[in-house]
Write a protein that holds these residues in place. Structure first.
Motif, PDB file in Angstrom:
ATOM      1  N   ARG A 108       0.834  -1.206   0.000  1.00  0.00           N
ATOM      2  CA  ARG A 108       0.000   0.000   0.000  1.00  0.00           C
ATOM      3  C   ARG A 108       0.866   1.252   0.000  1.00  0.00           C
ATOM      4  N   ASP A 109       1.974   1.219   0.772  1.00  0.00           N
ATOM      5  CA  ASP A 109       2.896   2.354   0.752  1.00  0.00           C
ATOM      6  C   ASP A 109       3.424   2.601  -0.656  1.00  0.00           C
ATOM      7  N   LYS A 110       3.766   1.526  -1.350  1.00  0.00           N
ATOM      8  CA  LYS A 110       4.304   1.664  -2.704  1.00  0.00           C
ATOM      9  C   LYS A 110       3.264   2.244  -3.655  1.00  0.00           C
ATOM     10  N   LYS A 111       2.034   1.818  -3.507  1.00  0.00           N
ATOM     11  CA  LYS A 111       0.978   2.316  -4.397  1.00  0.00           C
ATOM     12  C   LYS A 111       0.722   3.801  -4.160  1.00  0.00           C
ATOM     13  N   ASP A 112       0.657   4.194  -2.884  1.00  0.00           N
ATOM     14  CA  ASP A 112       0.477   5.618  -2.581  1.00  0.00           C
ATOM     15  C   ASP A 112       1.626   6.440  -3.150  1.00  0.00           C
ATOM     16  N   PHE A 113       2.836   5.919  -2.994  1.00  0.00           N
ATOM     17  CA  PHE A 113       4.016   6.630  -3.477  1.00  0.00           C
ATOM     18  C   PHE A 113       4.020   6.691  -5.006  1.00  0.00           C
ATOM     19  N   TRP A 114       3.607   5.613  -5.647  1.00  0.00           N
ATOM     20  CA  TRP A 114       3.570   5.581  -7.116  1.00  0.00           C
ATOM     21  C   TRP A 114       2.615   6.635  -7.647  1.00  0.00           C
ATOM     22  N   ILE A 115       1.467   6.801  -6.993  1.00  0.00           N
ATOM     23  CA  ILE A 115       0.502   7.823  -7.416  1.00  0.00           C
ATOM     24  C   ILE A 115       1.101   9.210  -7.272  1.00  0.00           C
ATOM     25  N   THR A 116       1.851   9.420  -6.162  1.00  0.00           N
ATOM     26  CA  THR A 116       2.480  10.719  -5.944  1.00  0.00           C
ATOM     27  C   THR A 116       3.541  11.005  -7.004  1.00  0.00           C
ATOM     28  N   LYS A 117       4.319   9.982  -7.364  1.00  0.00           N
ATOM     29  CA  LYS A 117       5.413  10.168  -8.320  1.00  0.00           C
ATOM     30  C   LYS A 117       4.933  10.178  -9.768  1.00  0.00           C
ATOM     31  N   HIS A 118       3.786   9.551 -10.048  1.00  0.00           N
ATOM     32  CA  HIS A 118       3.291   9.458 -11.422  1.00  0.00           C
ATOM     33  C   HIS A 118       1.828   9.906 -11.489  1.00  0.00           C
ATOM     34  N   PRO A 119       1.576  11.199 -11.234  1.00  0.00           N
ATOM     35  CA  PRO A 119       0.187  11.674 -11.187  1.00  0.00           C
ATOM     36  C   PRO A 119      -0.557  11.511 -12.511  1.00  0.00           C
ATOM     37  N   LYS A 120       0.124  11.723 -13.641  1.00  0.00           N
ATOM     38  CA  LYS A 120      -0.556  11.600 -14.941  1.00  0.00           C
ATOM     39  C   LYS A 120      -0.926  10.155 -15.235  1.00  0.00           C
ATOM     40  N   LYS A 121      -0.012   9.232 -14.944  1.00  0.00           N
ATOM     41  CA  LYS A 121      -0.320   7.817 -15.149  1.00  0.00           C
ATOM     42  C   LYS A 121      -1.447   7.366 -14.223  1.00  0.00           C
ATOM     43  N   ALA A 122      -1.443   7.914 -13.011  1.00  0.00           N
ATOM     44  CA  ALA A 122      -2.513   7.572 -12.074  1.00  0.00           C
ATOM     45  C   ALA A 122      -3.849   8.100 -12.572  1.00  0.00           C
ATOM     46  N   GLU A 123      -3.819   9.308 -13.161  1.00  0.00           N
ATOM     47  CA  GLU A 123      -5.054   9.879 -13.703  1.00  0.00           C
ATOM     48  C   GLU A 123      -5.580   9.051 -14.863  1.00  0.00           C
ATOM     49  N   ALA A 124      -4.646   8.475 -15.631  1.00  0.00           N
ATOM     50  CA  ALA A 124      -5.056   7.665 -16.780  1.00  0.00           C
ATOM     51  C   ALA A 124      -5.691   6.342 -16.362  1.00  0.00           C
ATOM     52  N   LYS A 125      -5.539   5.960 -15.097  1.00  0.00           N
ATOM     53  CA  LYS A 125      -6.152   4.727 -14.611  1.00  0.00           C
ATOM     54  C   LYS A 125      -7.679   4.852 -14.515  1.00  0.00           C
ATOM     55  N   ILE A 126      -8.186   6.083 -14.558  1.00  0.00           N
ATOM     56  CA  ILE A 126      -9.622   6.344 -14.456  1.00  0.00           C
ATOM     57  C   ILE A 126     -10.169   6.652 -15.850  1.00  0.00           C
ATOM     58  N   THR A 127     -11.270   6.029 -16.227  1.00  0.00           N
ATOM     59  CA  THR A 127     -11.852   6.227 -17.560  1.00  0.00           C
ATOM     60  C   THR A 127     -12.533   7.587 -17.642  1.00  0.00           C
ATOM     61  N   ASP A 128     -12.797   8.028 -18.898  1.00  0.00           N
ATOM     62  CA  ASP A 128     -13.473   9.310 -19.112  1.00  0.00           C
ATOM     63  C   ASP A 128     -14.855   9.297 -18.484  1.00  0.00           C
ATOM     64  N   ALA A 129     -15.531   8.150 -18.587  1.00  0.00           N
ATOM     65  CA  ALA A 129     -16.880   8.059 -18.014  1.00  0.00           C
ATOM     66  C   ALA A 129     -16.828   8.197 -16.490  1.00  0.00           C
ATOM     67  N   GLU A 130     -15.796   7.638 -15.882  1.00  0.00           N
ATOM     68  CA  GLU A 130     -15.672   7.733 -14.428  1.00  0.00           C
ATOM     69  C   GLU A 130     -15.324   9.146 -13.998  1.00  0.00           C
ATOM     70  N   TRP A 131     -14.495   9.829 -14.806  1.00  0.00           N
ATOM     71  CA  TRP A 131     -14.206  11.225 -14.494  1.00  0.00           C
ATOM     72  C   TRP A 131     -15.452  12.077 -14.628  1.00  0.00           C
ATOM     73  N   ALA A 132     -16.267  11.767 -15.648  1.00  0.00           N
ATOM     74  CA  ALA A 132     -17.520  12.510 -15.817  1.00  0.00           C
ATOM     75  C   ALA A 132     -18.451  12.279 -14.628  1.00  0.00           C
ATOM     76  N   ALA A 133     -18.482  11.048 -14.153  1.00  0.00           N
ATOM     77  CA  ALA A 133     -19.315  10.747 -12.984  1.00  0.00           C
ATOM     78  C   ALA A 133     -18.796  11.463 -11.748  1.00  0.00           C
ATOM     79  N   TYR A 134     -17.491  11.586 -11.654  1.00  0.00           N
ATOM     80  CA  TYR A 134     -16.900  12.298 -10.527  1.00  0.00           C
ATOM     81  C   TYR A 134     -17.285  13.775 -10.565  1.00  0.00           C
ATOM     82  N   LYS A 135     -17.204  14.385 -11.764  1.00  0.00           N
ATOM     83  CA  LYS A 135     -17.557  15.796 -11.898  1.00  0.00           C
ATOM     84  C   LYS A 135     -19.040  16.033 -11.635  1.00  0.00           C
ATOM     85  N   ALA A 136     -19.815  14.979 -11.861  1.00  0.00           N
ATOM     86  CA  ALA A 136     -21.256  15.089 -11.615  1.00  0.00           C
ATOM     87  C   ALA A 136     -21.620  14.689 -10.186  1.00  0.00           C
ATOM     88  N   ASP A 137     -20.595  14.564  -9.327  1.00  0.00           N
ATOM     89  CA  ASP A 137     -20.789  14.196  -7.918  1.00  0.00           C
ATOM     90  C   ASP A 137     -21.412  12.820  -7.736  1.00  0.00           C
TER      91      ASP A 137
END
Length: 712
Positions: A102-131
């Motif tokens: 879990r420490d490694k995963k948290d750290f990986w997200i911190t070090k690779h924010p763009k790759k972490a963002e790409a793990k979420i689909t466009d539909a999921e981002w849209a759902a997030y923006k729609a609360d």
């Protein structure tokens, strides 16, 4: 009037000028003072108290070690902390074995924010923006979708940064957190010290760790403490924190360290930090000076302890060289029968590690494991007969094979399989008569022996005998000042004939420590002393070679006193003396020539093997061998119990390992006593006999009946 207006004008001008200075020139300083908080109290760790043996030899000490710490501010910025961790990682080597996935995963997200963002689909981002999805749900999705391949992108250097950052975030705000305290090299310590100005929050200091002067000797009894990484045990965290502990404090986890935590813990240094609104420390003030914990002085004689452990190891190894597959342990407890002070509590277990034989410390088994003790407990049976009124001192009983019902098999004494002989109580103890004990138990149970008749023992026999045995310490906890003591095992088969087995120590089980308390009660004239392993509490002093003044002395405690008529216990003491000094005594050939005057009782118990090698469905028969004794018999100063479970499988392969161990252990005690008497004592703890003793004059016994014999 003009003059008055002029004066007023000057006063207002001065006021306006002063206000300008306060607000414009000194405004920031005063604003910073307004935003200060002065209620942040910080506790810093101090070393635990030391542990000494009864003669002032250090048993457990505190070994200083270089340490690197990090103190997190109240409003610490994670990015700044990460930058500091990266700088520190270039200066020290940090193990990464504590880093979790879990420490490694948290750290990986911190070090690779763009790759972490790409793990979420466009539909999921849209759902997030729609609360329709929360930020936490998005983060959990990212964690779940990180693969092993992703984590393999983290380099060794990055993992080292992560390990340091992990320590940064583990502590409390304003409280120093250990980043590294093991194997900190002098170079690392010096380099970090030189660069503290560029490492905000980082500091170098001196920490401590427990050091054991005698390696593994008595280690299971001494117990252990939690590490700086472990901190408070999870199950006890609320309890300790309610008493002023911090979550990362080291505490005693087991046995002596746990039992005396309040004494050993010490008093922390308390500091009040003055901080600004951002949490930056502006000033520090010491509220209470710290002091390491009080020291413990044990009742243990470490010279005797180490010698007895060596004796057990040698005798176990020698016995294992023959074919004794179940023999794997032996115990010796030696105590002062007048004070309850434990002089030695040794135990060893024969085991294998990676296919290789190994003998490990098992001193704890003296109070946490129990066994059938055999004839060693017959002194309690005889005295129970006196106290219940079924026997009188000197009363003679016919020793003969006993036949019950239609059974053709008799219950008899080992030395008398066919005839009938009138014997006294002292002779019964000397030769270890089973029949004397059987008939005593039958009378306690309201039964008269009739050949081939029924046993007819009432329901009160077991409760009565167990009650009196408990007054000697058999079948009840001894009250030793250590946690997790066992009381032994009470046989559950409700058959009248089992009371006969009970009377000769082959039904209920007892611990070696209970056996030592029992023989001490006989040795000192009927006082059941509470055994204790701590003798004194001493105040700490700065000198490393001296013991401080006494803070508390552990007084001897009489748990109960046997209700005895004059001459009762002396009769049993005489029987124990004859075991060694009578010509037919079962221990005469082993202790008769000893330079000290020994009294003893031997024991052998047959039973089903129930040790670690037991196979399901198999009932292997084995023999436990035991020995209790004290010396000198006319003024006892040391009592001893020796227990060797599962010593052999049949009488043809019997080995008197209990006698070998007991003789050598008692020899060593008196050898050390003589040696110390001839030397000028160093600074030592003075022994004191506090418990009153009854007279232990031995009576003349009729030894005309005695003959040379073997153990039962």
């Amino acid at each position: 009037m003009n003059m008055l207006f002029f004066v007023v004008f000057l006063l207002f001008s001065a006021l306006i000028f002063r206000l300008g200075i306060v607000q414009i020139v000194q405004g920031e300083d005063y604003q910073r003072k307004i935003e200060r908080t002065e209620d942040v109290t910080v506790n810093t760790s101090v070393p635990r108290g030391k542990i000494y043996d009864r003669y002032g030899k250090v048993v457990v000490d505190n070994k200083p070690q270089n340490a690197i710490t990090y103190t997190r501010s109240s409003n610490a910025d994670p990015e700044e902390m990460m930058k500091t961790a990266e700088k520190l990682a270039q200066l020290i080597e940090k193990e990464t074995d504590q880093v979790t996935e879990r420490d490694k995963k948290d750290f990986w997200i911190t070090k690779h924010p763009k790759k972490a963002e790409a793990k979420i689909t466009d539909a999921e981002w849209a759902a997030y923006k729609a609360d329709q999805l929360t930020e936490d749900e998005i983060y959990d999705m990212q964690l779940d979708r990180i693969t092993e391949t992703d984590l393999s992108e983290l380099t060794g250097a990055e993992l080292e940064v992560l390990a340091i950052y992990r320590e940064f975030t583990a502590g409390y705000a304003q409280t120093p957190q250990i980043v590294k305290n093991e194997n900190v090299t002098d170079v690392e310590y010096a380099v970090v010290s030189e660069n503290l100005s560029s490492l905000p929050g980082v500091n170098t200091t001196t920490d401590w760790e427990r050091a054991y002067a005698y390696d593994g000797t008595l280690k299971t009894v001494l117990g252990n403490i939690s590490s700086s990484k472990e901190g408070l045990p999870r199950e006890m965290a609320d309890y300790y924190m309610a008493r002023g502990y911090s979550r990362n404090d080291r505490v005693g986890k087991s046995y002596l360290e746990y039992q005396y935590e309040d004494i050993l813990r010490g008093q922390k240094t308390k500091m009040k930090n003055v901080t600004d609104k951002s949490g930056n420390v502006l000033d520090s003030e010491i509220i209470t000076e710290g002091q390491r914990g009080n020291d413990l002085v044990l009742t243990i004689d470490m010279d005797l302890q180490t010698a007895v452990e060596k004796i057990i190891e040698e005798e176990l190894t020698k016995a294992k060289s023959s074919y004794h597959p179940f023999l794997d342990r032996a115990f010796v407890t030696m105590m002062d029968p007048n004070t309850g002070e434990i002089l030695a509590m040794a135990g060893k277990q024969y085991t294998t590690s990676d296919g290789k034989p190994k003998i490990v410390d098992f001193a704890l088994g003296n109070m946490t494991t129990s066994y059938a003790m055999g004839s060693a407990v017959k002194g309690a049976t005889v005295l129970t007969g006196y106290m219940t009124g079924v026997n009188e001192p000197g009363e003679r009983i016919v020793d003969e094979p006993l036949y019950f019902g239609s059974s053709a098999k008799s219950k008899s004494s080992w030395f008398n399989r066919s005839g009938a002989m009138s014997i006294s109580d002292t002779y019964a103890l000397m030769r270890s008569s089973n029949v004397y004990m059987f008939k005593t138990a039958m009378e306690i149970g309201g039964a008269d022996y009739v050949r081939n008749g029924g046993l007819g023992i009432n329901d009160e026999a077991f409760p009565t005998m167990r009650k009196y045995f408990g007054q000697f310490g058999l079948g009840v906890k001894t009250g030793i000042d250590l946690p997790n003591e066992q009381a032994g095992y009470k046989g559950f088969i409700d058959q009248p004939g089992k009371i006969l087995d009970f009377s000769i120590g082959q039904f209920d089980t007892y611990t070696p420590l209970q056996l030592a308390q029992y023989v001490s009660t006989i040795a000192n004239g009927g006082y059941r002393m509470q055994p204790h392993i701590v003798k004194e509490v001493r105040k700490p002093i700065s000198s490393t070679n001296k013991i401080g003044p006494i803070a508390e002395e552990i007084e001897p405690n009489v748990l109960n006193t046997l209700e005895l008529e004059p001459g009762w216990i002396e009769q049993v003491q005489e029987g124990f003396r004859l075991v060694v000094h009578g010509s037919e005594g079962t221990a005469a050939s082993y202790f008769g020539d000893a330079p000290y005057k020994m009294a003893a009782k031997t024991g052998t118990a047959e039973g089903v093997y129930d040790g670690p090698l037991k196979e399901k469905g198999k009932n292997e028969m084995t023999w436990n061998v035991t020995l209790v004794g004290y010396a000198p018999y006319d003024n006892p100063e040391v009592a001893m119990a020796v227990v060797v479970p599962w010593a052999y499988e049949d009488s043809s392969s019997s080995i008197p390992i209990n006698h070998y161990i007991g003789r050598r252990a008692m020899d060593k005690y008196f050898e050390l006593k003589e040696q110390r008497a001839s030397e000028k004592p160093a600074q030592a703890v003075i022994d004191q006999d506090i418990v009153p003793k009854t007279g232990t004059e031995t009576s003349d016994a009729d030894e005309s009946e005695t003959e040379e014999s073997e153990d039962e």
